[in-house]
Design a protein around this motif. Structure first.
Motif, PDB file in Angstrom:
ATOM      1  N   HIS A  81       0.857  -1.244   0.084  1.00  0.00           N
ATOM      2  CA  HIS A  81      -0.185   0.023   0.087  1.00  0.00           C
ATOM      3  C   HIS A  81       0.710   1.345   0.077  1.00  0.00           C
ATOM      4  O   HIS A  81       0.279   2.372  -0.390  1.00  0.00           O
ATOM      5  N   ASP A  82       2.014   1.181   0.411  1.00  0.00           N
ATOM      6  CA  ASP A  82       2.922   2.464   0.516  1.00  0.00           C
ATOM      7  C   ASP A  82       4.140   1.961  -0.095  1.00  0.00           C
ATOM      8  O   ASP A  82       4.858   1.061   0.665  1.00  0.00           O
ATOM      9  N   ASP A 138       7.747   3.145   0.340  1.00  0.00           N
ATOM     10  CA  ASP A 138       8.641   4.231   1.271  1.00  0.00           C
ATOM     11  C   ASP A 138      10.041   4.228   0.597  1.00  0.00           C
ATOM     12  O   ASP A 138      10.747   3.004   0.133  1.00  0.00           O
TER      13      ASP A 138
END
Ligand code: ATP
Ligand code: MG
Length: 407
Positions: free
Chosen positions: A41-42, A44
């Motif tokens: 979902h992310d 980084d």
């Protein structure tokens, strides 16, 4: 060497930083989830560039400065935010939660060393492949949550990690490695140093995870240290109930609370920093489940539960009552069926369902004020008990007859 498929925007961010002379990698949860084949979902990104240097590379993108003090610059690409954080080492921790200071470093391995668990401490870039200095990939294979470095020291630095261990175990279906678990249990009292909001965030993710039940059983003393209003026994006892229920937060909270019933569940849940709607819904589910478990309600009482709380709360209450053994399965299913049928048929179960409104009563000559509400209550009761039909004519006739009788 595993190859991780990076979205185009992430590859582009990495190559732009590399072209400017910095090193940059995808890091943490996105690497872990990619290797597991789970949705990411992310994405980084961690880099040797300082925040100012990162900003200079992305002058043509929208940039948000939210975490800049901790070295994080958020760059918008294709309408999505990407967090780009400078490699950092954390200074001393004196409050058991936050480093007193963070220092930027040019060194990826320092940055990976400050991360909580081996499975969260891997980095990836197409040019370098997977950087896995702590055996994260092996722990992914074995299904283990293991602290990076000495678990006692890591949990003493930041007590939230104690709960994060339980949360990742529940989400991924992993075990907490033996020494990591022992340290978490030993230092669980330090959870008192963590803010209620952060505890609530982790507890909610844990409770709604696919593998919450084994964690409720094995880590119950940790969970009780996080939420001392519930005993370890209550968490443990809720494991089977939780695993039989869908992963809706209010429903699963109700399942945990059903084991030890505080006198005012909604207030207790608010004190644990749940949102108002979650607290009220969980309390409503509990209340309906308890009412049904006492038994003896007729059709009208059950209709009024539907009118007061709505179909989803009533359905969840039936699921909870069945899973927690408050009602035999057949009875719970029959109630759930009745609620759904009444809803589908539009059966009158609240005042706003009545064929007459308060304004209609005034037009029939009922004086404004409390009498209107009382009369609507009476009409509702008569309709729900089947003594009156819910039509304008039947209700108006009743109102007129009643007025005549009292003259
Ligand atoms: P998810 O976002 O799926 O919950 P995540 O691994 O991305 O999981 P985040 O909380 O978003 O978790 O943190 C991103 C990364 O930052 C983690 O993977 C870990 O490397 C590091 N991290 C986060 N919180 C801590 C902490 N309290 N102590 C040490 N490292 C942390
Ligand atoms: Mg994340």
């Amino acid at each position: 060497m595993p190859v991780i498929h990076l979205p185009a925007s992430v590859s582009d961010i990495l190559s732009r930083l590399a072209a400017a002379g910095y090193t940059a990698h995808a890091v943490g949860g996105c690497v872990r989830d990619s290797l597991l084949g789970r949705p990411v979902h992310d994405w980084d990104i961690t880099t040797s560039a300082t925040p100012d240097e990162t900003k200079a590379v992305f002058t043509h993108n929208r940039i948000i400065d939210t975490g800049i003090r901790h070295g994080t610059v958020t760059v918008m690409r294709d309408g999505q935010p990407f967090e780009i954080t400078t490699y950092r080492v954390d200074g001393a921790y004196t409050d058991g939660r936050h480093p007193d200071e963070v220092t930027f470093t040019g060194n990826l391995s320092d940055d990976l060393a400050r991360r909580d668990f081996t499975v969260n401490a891997m980095a990836y870039a197409p040019s370098d492949g997977l950087i896995d200095l702590y055996g994260g990939r092996e722990d992914l294979r074995r299904g283990l949550i293991r602290a990076v470095g000495d678990p006692l020291r890591r949990f003493t630095e930041d007590a939230l990690r104690i709960l994060r261990a339980a949360r990742f175990a529940a989400v991924l279906g992993f075990f907490v490695e033996e020494q990591t678990l022992a340290a978490a249990l030993e230092l669980r009292g330090r959870l008192a140093m963590v803010s209620g909001e952060r505890i609530c965030g982790e507890m909610n993710k844990m409770l709604t995870a696919d593998f919450a039940a084994p964690v409720l059983r094995a880590a119950s003393p940790l969970l009780s240290a996080a939420w001392p209003c519930l005993s370890a026994e209550a968490f443990c006892a809720s494991a089977d109930v939780v695993s039989a229920l869908p992963a809706r937060l209010p429903l699963r909270l109700a399942a945990v609370f059903a084991q030890s019933l505080p006198s005012a569940p909604a207030v207790t849940l608010l004190l644990l920093r749940q949102s108002r709607s979650t607290a009220e819904e969980a309390a409503a589910i509990l209340s309906v489940a308890q009412t049904l478990s006492v038994g003896g309600q007729g059709r009208a009482e059950k209709l009024s539960l539907l009118g007061k709380y709505g179909l989803s709360v009533c359905t969840d209450a039936c699921l909870l009552a069945q899973a927690a053994g408050l009602l035999p399965g057949e009875a719970a299913q029959q109630y759930a069926y009745d609620f759904a049928r009444w809803q589908a048929e539009g059966t009158c179960c609240k005042k706003s369902d009545l064929a007459l409104t308060g304004a209609d009563l005034l037009a029939l000559g009922i004086p404004s004020g409390e009498a209107v509400g009382r009369l609507l209550d009476e009409l509702l009761r008569l309709v729900m008990t089947g003594q009156l039909q819910n039509t304008r004519t039947a209700l108006a006739d009743h109102v007129r007859r009643r007025a005549e009788a009292s003259r």
